[in-house]
Design a protein around this motif. Sequence first.
Motif, PDB file in Angstrom:
ATOM      1  N   PRO A 143      46.161  15.742  54.231  1.00  0.00           N
ATOM      2  CA  PRO A 143      46.856  16.766  53.746  1.00  0.00           C
ATOM      3  C   PRO A 143      48.349  16.894  54.892  1.00  0.00           C
ATOM      4  O   PRO A 143      48.298  16.559  56.093  1.00  0.00           O
ATOM      5  N   GLY A 144      49.589  17.118  54.301  1.00  0.00           N
ATOM      6  CA  GLY A 144      50.814  17.112  55.002  1.00  0.00           C
ATOM      7  C   GLY A 144      51.455  15.865  55.340  1.00  0.00           C
ATOM      8  O   GLY A 144      52.240  16.022  56.251  1.00  0.00           O
ATOM      9  N   VAL A 145      50.882  14.694  54.728  1.00  0.00           N
ATOM     10  CA  VAL A 145      51.652  13.558  54.901  1.00  0.00           C
ATOM     11  C   VAL A 145      52.839  13.249  54.710  1.00  0.00           C
ATOM     12  O   VAL A 145      53.440  13.816  53.393  1.00  0.00           O
ATOM     13  N   VAL A 146      53.822  13.063  55.668  1.00  0.00           N
ATOM     14  CA  VAL A 146      55.201  12.955  55.546  1.00  0.00           C
ATOM     15  C   VAL A 146      55.671  11.617  56.050  1.00  0.00           C
ATOM     16  O   VAL A 146      54.811  11.247  56.874  1.00  0.00           O
ATOM     17  N   VAL A 147      56.879  11.264  55.962  1.00  0.00           N
ATOM     18  CA  VAL A 147      57.283   9.948  56.557  1.00  0.00           C
ATOM     19  C   VAL A 147      57.390  10.280  57.952  1.00  0.00           C
ATOM     20  O   VAL A 147      58.183  11.029  58.410  1.00  0.00           O
ATOM     21  N   ASP A 148      56.763   9.145  58.850  1.00  0.00           N
ATOM     22  CA  ASP A 148      56.955   9.636  60.319  1.00  0.00           C
ATOM     23  C   ASP A 148      58.315   8.810  60.789  1.00  0.00           C
ATOM     24  O   ASP A 148      58.202   7.462  60.761  1.00  0.00           O
ATOM     25  N   GLU A 149      59.245   9.700  60.939  1.00  0.00           N
ATOM     26  CA  GLU A 149      60.403   9.053  61.320  1.00  0.00           C
ATOM     27  C   GLU A 149      60.730   8.378  62.553  1.00  0.00           C
ATOM     28  O   GLU A 149      61.324   7.068  62.418  1.00  0.00           O
ATOM     29  N   ALA A 150      59.948   8.476  63.633  1.00  0.00           N
ATOM     30  CA  ALA A 150      59.719   7.749  64.741  1.00  0.00           C
ATOM     31  C   ALA A 150      59.136   6.359  64.551  1.00  0.00           C
ATOM     32  O   ALA A 150      59.638   5.585  64.991  1.00  0.00           O
ATOM     33  N   LEU A 151      58.195   6.405  63.668  1.00  0.00           N
ATOM     34  CA  LEU A 151      57.468   5.122  63.272  1.00  0.00           C
ATOM     35  C   LEU A 151      58.318   4.320  62.592  1.00  0.00           C
ATOM     36  O   LEU A 151      58.483   3.221  62.616  1.00  0.00           O
ATOM     37  N   ALA A 152      58.946   4.908  61.701  1.00  0.00           N
ATOM     38  CA  ALA A 152      59.894   4.283  60.661  1.00  0.00           C
ATOM     39  C   ALA A 152      60.877   3.542  61.546  1.00  0.00           C
ATOM     40  O   ALA A 152      61.486   2.405  61.328  1.00  0.00           O
ATOM     41  N   ARG A 153      61.437   4.089  62.444  1.00  0.00           N
ATOM     42  CA  ARG A 153      62.638   3.506  63.386  1.00  0.00           C
ATOM     43  C   ARG A 153      62.089   2.185  63.896  1.00  0.00           C
ATOM     44  O   ARG A 153      62.545   1.172  64.251  1.00  0.00           O
ATOM     45  N   THR A 154      60.604   2.205  64.265  1.00  0.00           N
ATOM     46  CA  THR A 154      60.121   0.990  64.844  1.00  0.00           C
ATOM     47  C   THR A 154      60.049   0.030  63.893  1.00  0.00           C
ATOM     48  O   THR A 154      60.342  -1.347  64.329  1.00  0.00           O
ATOM     49  N   PHE A 155      60.243   0.153  62.634  1.00  0.00           N
ATOM     50  CA  PHE A 155      60.028  -0.939  61.652  1.00  0.00           C
ATOM     51  C   PHE A 155      61.399  -1.547  61.348  1.00  0.00           C
ATOM     52  O   PHE A 155      61.662  -2.500  60.837  1.00  0.00           O
ATOM     53  N   ASP A 156      62.748  -0.784  61.774  1.00  0.00           N
ATOM     54  CA  ASP A 156      63.886  -1.217  61.812  1.00  0.00           C
ATOM     55  C   ASP A 156      64.184  -2.677  62.860  1.00  0.00           C
ATOM     56  O   ASP A 156      64.936  -3.290  62.561  1.00  0.00           O
ATOM     57  N   ALA A 157      63.213  -2.802  63.755  1.00  0.00           N
ATOM     58  CA  ALA A 157      63.262  -3.985  64.603  1.00  0.00           C
ATOM     59  C   ALA A 157      62.669  -5.202  63.794  1.00  0.00           C
ATOM     60  O   ALA A 157      63.165  -6.610  64.256  1.00  0.00           O
ATOM     61  N   LEU A 158      62.143  -4.961  62.524  1.00  0.00           N
ATOM     62  CA  LEU A 158      61.625  -6.106  61.772  1.00  0.00           C
ATOM     63  C   LEU A 158      62.963  -7.009  61.368  1.00  0.00           C
ATOM     64  O   LEU A 158      63.710  -6.481  60.775  1.00  0.00           O
ATOM     65  N   THR A 159      62.507  -8.369  61.112  1.00  0.00           N
ATOM     66  CA  THR A 159      63.506  -8.911  60.317  1.00  0.00           C
ATOM     67  C   THR A 159      63.146  -8.842  58.807  1.00  0.00           C
ATOM     68  O   THR A 159      62.330  -8.193  58.883  1.00  0.00           O
ATOM     69  N   THR A 198      53.389  -6.627  66.795  1.00  0.00           N
ATOM     70  CA  THR A 198      53.710  -6.294  67.927  1.00  0.00           C
ATOM     71  C   THR A 198      54.784  -5.390  68.306  1.00  0.00           C
ATOM     72  O   THR A 198      54.924  -4.458  68.962  1.00  0.00           O
ATOM     73  N   LYS A 199      55.995  -5.458  67.392  1.00  0.00           N
ATOM     74  CA  LYS A 199      57.247  -4.571  67.278  1.00  0.00           C
ATOM     75  C   LYS A 199      56.867  -3.370  66.995  1.00  0.00           C
ATOM     76  O   LYS A 199      57.488  -2.334  67.500  1.00  0.00           O
ATOM     77  N   VAL A 200      55.857  -2.913  66.174  1.00  0.00           N
ATOM     78  CA  VAL A 200      55.775  -1.561  65.748  1.00  0.00           C
ATOM     79  C   VAL A 200      54.359  -0.989  66.508  1.00  0.00           C
ATOM     80  O   VAL A 200      54.135   0.282  66.471  1.00  0.00           O
ATOM     81  N   GLY A 201      53.643  -1.930  67.459  1.00  0.00           N
ATOM     82  CA  GLY A 201      52.608  -1.235  68.164  1.00  0.00           C
ATOM     83  C   GLY A 201      51.141  -1.175  67.596  1.00  0.00           C
ATOM     84  O   GLY A 201      50.362  -0.294  67.874  1.00  0.00           O
ATOM     85  N   ALA A 202      51.044  -2.038  66.367  1.00  0.00           N
ATOM     86  CA  ALA A 202      49.912  -2.033  65.621  1.00  0.00           C
ATOM     87  C   ALA A 202      48.704  -2.933  66.214  1.00  0.00           C
ATOM     88  O   ALA A 202      49.337  -4.132  66.925  1.00  0.00           O
ATOM     89  N   ARG A 203      47.570  -2.668  66.244  1.00  0.00           N
ATOM     90  CA  ARG A 203      46.574  -3.468  66.807  1.00  0.00           C
ATOM     91  C   ARG A 203      46.103  -4.419  66.007  1.00  0.00           C
ATOM     92  O   ARG A 203      45.704  -5.574  66.529  1.00  0.00           O
ATOM     93  N   ASP A 204      46.023  -4.313  64.665  1.00  0.00           N
ATOM     94  CA  ASP A 204      45.844  -5.466  63.757  1.00  0.00           C
ATOM     95  C   ASP A 204      46.368  -5.123  62.562  1.00  0.00           C
ATOM     96  O   ASP A 204      47.186  -4.155  62.277  1.00  0.00           O
ATOM     97  N   ARG A 205      45.906  -6.003  61.291  1.00  0.00           N
ATOM     98  CA  ARG A 205      46.270  -5.832  60.005  1.00  0.00           C
ATOM     99  C   ARG A 205      46.091  -4.364  59.409  1.00  0.00           C
ATOM    100  O   ARG A 205      46.785  -3.910  58.775  1.00  0.00           O
TER     101      ARG A 205
END
Length: 219
Positions: A143-159, A198-205
């Motif tokens: 419930p209430g899922v919206v785009v996590d803007e802070a998390l989205a910004r971490t993906f900006d570091a990806l090529t 590593t860039k987004v701080g994910a533990r695994d796939r």
Amino acid sequence: MTSVMIVDDQEMIRIGLRAILEAQEDIRVVAEAGDGLRAVELVARDPVDVVLMDIRMPGIDGVEATRRIREVWDGARVKIIVLTTFDQDANVLAALRAGANGFLSKGVGPAELADGIREVAGGGGALSAAAAAALIGHVAQEPGVVVDEALARTFDALTARERQIVVAVASGRSNEQIAADMYLSPFTVKTHANRAMTKVGARDRAQLVAYAYQAGLVT
């Protein structure tokens, strides 16, 4: 040699899993448990490389057992693959948050099961197409899922290539399938995926897929 513990309350399932894994030259089943509490006790005393964890069991379930194992051993020492029927279990996200490294359906074939164990033992995360679809489905149903803007910004570091591979991973494709589609080697795909984690701080796939959805990278 990868040491494995099988945790399931149904003896016939444990016997079947053991038979499959004992046919693998590089995998050795060293322990079994019929409930989550027994699994926690065994792993605390004698850690294994990979725990195959049923999610629904009497007593403490696979989610709570995973959480308790993580209180003793981190994900670098003991890997946990949750075995589940994804279309029925609403606890997939809970298991991920508790510290599971991967998810496989109980209906996977012997080759996919063995490959999933090898992938997780090597630092990756087992995530079949069914698992990816179910994981995203459960995230979407929160419930209430919206785009996590802070998390989205971490993906900006990806090529651009890393973003492509994250989207492919989120569709449940294996390193080999992605490599064939993109004319890369599986090792290169794994390297890009690991850098993205590593860039987004994910533990695994599995966590990478959840993050990608929460960040709006995939829908």
